[in-house]
Design a protein around this motif. Structure first.
Motif, PDB file in Angstrom:
ATOM      1  N   GLY A  49       0.842  -1.189   0.000  1.00  8.02           N
ATOM      2  CA  GLY A  49       0.000   0.000   0.000  1.00  8.02           C
ATOM      3  C   GLY A  49       0.874   1.234   0.000  1.00  8.02           C
ATOM      4  N   CYS A  50       1.774   1.290  -0.982  1.00  2.90           N
ATOM      5  CA  CYS A  50       2.884   2.266  -0.985  1.00  2.90           C
ATOM      6  C   CYS A  50       2.449   3.693  -1.284  1.00  2.90           C
ATOM      7  CB  CYS A  50       3.934   1.829  -2.006  1.00  2.90           C
ATOM      8  SG  CYS A  50       3.285   1.690  -3.696  1.00  2.90           S
ATOM      9  N   GLY A  51       1.233   3.896  -1.808  1.00  2.42           N
ATOM     10  CA  GLY A  51       0.833   5.255  -2.169  1.00  2.42           C
ATOM     11  C   GLY A  51       1.780   5.842  -3.196  1.00  2.42           C
ATOM     12  N   THR A  92      -2.907  -0.594  -5.209  1.00  2.00           N
ATOM     13  CA  THR A  92      -4.002  -0.865  -6.165  1.00  2.00           C
ATOM     14  C   THR A  92      -4.075   0.207  -7.243  1.00  2.00           C
ATOM     15  OG1 THR A  92      -5.519   0.342  -4.726  1.00  2.00           O
ATOM     16  CG2 THR A  92      -5.489  -2.043  -4.490  1.00  2.00           C
ATOM     17  N   SER A  93      -3.523   1.389  -6.973  1.00  2.00           N
ATOM     18  CA  SER A  93      -3.722   2.544  -7.854  1.00  2.00           C
ATOM     19  C   SER A  93      -2.575   2.720  -8.852  1.00  2.00           C
ATOM     20  CB  SER A  93      -3.845   3.816  -7.002  1.00  2.00           C
ATOM     21  OG  SER A  93      -3.674   4.971  -7.805  1.00  2.00           O
ATOM     22  N   ASP A  98      -4.401  -5.795  -5.863  1.00  2.00           N
ATOM     23  CA  ASP A  98      -5.360  -5.644  -4.775  1.00  2.00           C
ATOM     24  C   ASP A  98      -5.024  -6.719  -3.741  1.00  2.00           C
ATOM     25  OD1 ASP A  98      -7.444  -5.563  -3.033  1.00  2.00           O
ATOM     26  OD2 ASP A  98      -9.029  -5.802  -4.526  1.00  2.00           O
ATOM     27  N   LEU A  99      -4.533  -6.297  -2.603  1.00  2.00           N
ATOM     28  CA  LEU A  99      -4.052  -7.257  -1.599  1.00  2.00           C
ATOM     29  C   LEU A  99      -5.186  -8.019  -0.918  1.00  2.00           C
ATOM     30  CD1 LEU A  99      -1.191  -5.047  -0.175  1.00  2.00           C
ATOM     31  CD2 LEU A  99      -0.928  -7.087  -1.593  1.00  2.00           C
ATOM     32  N   ASP A 100      -6.428  -7.591  -1.158  1.00  2.00           N
ATOM     33  CA  ASP A 100      -7.568  -8.376  -0.674  1.00  2.00           C
ATOM     34  C   ASP A 100      -7.883  -9.525  -1.631  1.00  2.00           C
ATOM     35  OD1 ASP A 100      -8.131  -6.994   1.695  1.00  2.00           O
ATOM     36  OD2 ASP A 100      -9.192  -5.432   0.590  1.00  2.00           O
ATOM     37  N   HIS A 115      -7.162  -0.589   5.858  1.00  2.98           N
ATOM     38  CA  HIS A 115      -8.023  -0.619   4.668  1.00  2.98           C
ATOM     39  C   HIS A 115      -8.326  -2.040   4.198  1.00  2.98           C
ATOM     40  CE1 HIS A 115      -8.218   3.667   3.958  1.00  2.98           C
ATOM     41  NE2 HIS A 115      -6.911   3.767   4.054  1.00  2.98           N
ATOM     42  N   MET A 116      -7.613  -3.030   4.715  1.00  4.79           N
ATOM     43  CA  MET A 116      -7.797  -4.406   4.237  1.00  4.79           C
ATOM     44  C   MET A 116      -9.166  -4.947   4.677  1.00  4.79           C
ATOM     45  SD  MET A 116      -4.862  -4.994   2.762  1.00  4.79           S
ATOM     46  CE  MET A 116      -3.268  -4.143   2.752  1.00  4.79           C
TER      47      MET A 116
END
Length: 285
Positions: free
Chosen positions: A58-60, A82-83, A109-111, A131-132
Motif C-alpha cells: 500500500g505504498c501510495g 491498487t492505484s 489488490d491485496l484483498d 483498509h484491508m
C-alpha cells in the motif's frame, strides 16, 4: 452529439481523475511535511542487518519507499498499490531521486490474489493495514512471505491531523473538533479496522512483536509553506466526508476556510499547526 450515457461516463471518469489527482497531491504533501517523522521511524526499526529486499504494501506515492531507500541505500524495494496513478507518481519520484533501478512497482489488490513478492527481509505497511477487508489474512500472508527472522513494520495513523487552534474560526469556534467527531463516526462504520490492536493481531498471526512506538507530531509556526497546502488539501478531503452531517453554519464557516480567495482562507492563517500521532509496531517472523 454525445450519447447521454457516454457523457455521464465521461463526467464520472473526470470526477474519478480529479479524486485521484487530489489523493496523489495529499500523499505527496504528507510525505513532504512529515518527512522528518517518517525518517525517525525508519531509523528506529530494529533490523538485524540491512535488508537487501524490502516490500512496501500500500505504498501510495512512495513516502515510505523513498524513506526506506534513504535508510537502506543498497536495498531494492517492491512497491505494491491498487492505484496505477499512485505507482506512476512513485516511479516519477524514484527517477527524480536517481533511484529508479532500486524500485519495482506491482499493481495489485491485496484483498485478492496475493502477488509474488519474493522473500523480503523487511515488509513495511504504512496507513494501509486498516483498509484491508480481512487484515488477519493479510498479516498471515506477510508472515509467510517474509524471510525467516525478517521484520514487519506496521505504521498506523491515530486519526486525521489537526491544524486549527481550538477557538478557531472566530465565527464558529471548535469547528475542527466537531468535524473530527463526525469523521470518527463515519470511520467507525466504513473503516472498522482503523484503530485496531495491531500488536495483538500480529501475535495471533505468528509474529513476535519486538517494539511499539508512538511518534507525536506537533509542528507549530513558523513552518514551511507546504503546511498551508497540506491543511487545505486535508480539510478539503475532510469536507467531502462530513458535509452531510454538519449544520449549515459550520459548513459555511468551513467553506470560507477552504476559499483561497477569502480573507478567512486557511492559507492566510499564521497560527496553523500540524498535530497528529503515528504508531509503529515492529514484528519479527
Amino acid at each position: 452529439m454525445t450519447h447521454p450515457g457516454h457523457a455521464a461516463h465521461a463526467a464520472h471518469s473526470s470526477h474519478d481523475a480529479d479524486a485521484q489527482h487530489d489523493q496523489v497531491d495529499i500523499l505527496d504533501l504528507d510525505a513532504e511535511v512529515l518527512a522528518e517523522h517518517i525518517a525517525s521511524i525508519t531509523a528506529w526499526l530494529p533490523v538485524k542487518a540491512d535488508p537487501r529486499h524490502i516490500v512496501d504494501l500500500g505504498c501510495g506515492t512512495g513516502a515510505g519507499t523513498l524513506a526506506l531507500l534513504t535508510r537502506f541505500p543498497d536495498a531494492h524495494v517492491t512497491a505494491v498499490d491498487t492505484s496505477a496513478g499512485h505507482l506512476d507518481r512513485l516511479r516519477e519520484k524514484a527517477e527524480a531521486a536517481g533511484l529508479a533501478d532500486h524500485v519495482r512497482t506491482v499493481q495489485a489488490d491485496l484483498d485478492g490474489d496475493w502477488p509474488d513478492l519474493g522473500t523480503p527481509e523487511l515488509v513495511w505497511a504504512s496507513a494501509s493495514m486498516h483498509h484491508m477487508a480481512d487484515p488477519d489474512r493479510t498479516l498471515r500472508q506477510v508472515h509467510d512471505t517474509l524471510a525467516p527472522g525478517g521484520l514487519f513494520a506496521v505504521v498506523e495513523l491515530a486519526g486525521f491531523p489537526r491544524f486549527l487552534p481550538e477557538d478557531a474560526p472566530a465565527d464558529r469556534p471548535g469547528l475542527e473538533e466537531r468535524c473530527h467527531a463526525a469523521i470518527d463516526h463515519h470511520h467507525a462504520q466504513q473503516v472498522p479496522h482503523r484503530g485496531a490492536d495491531w500488536g495483538t493481531k500480529l501475535a495471533a498471526a505468528g509474529f513476535t512483536v519486538e517494539g511499539e512506538r508512538t511518534v507525536t507530531v506537533n509542528m507549530g509556526p513558523p513552518h514551511p509553506e507546504a503546511v498551508g497546502r497540506y491543511a487545505l488539501s486535508s480539510l478539503t478531503r475532510m469536507r467531502g466526508v462530513v458535509a452531510e452531517t454538519l449544520p449549515p453554519e459550520d459548513l459555511d464557516a468551513f467553506d470560507r476556510l477552504l476559499d483561497t480567495d477569502s480573507p478567512h482562507s486557511i492559507l492566510r492563517r499564521a497560527d496553523l499547526t500540524v498535530r497528529t500521532e503515528r504508531v509503529v509496531w515492529a514484528a519479527r517472523r
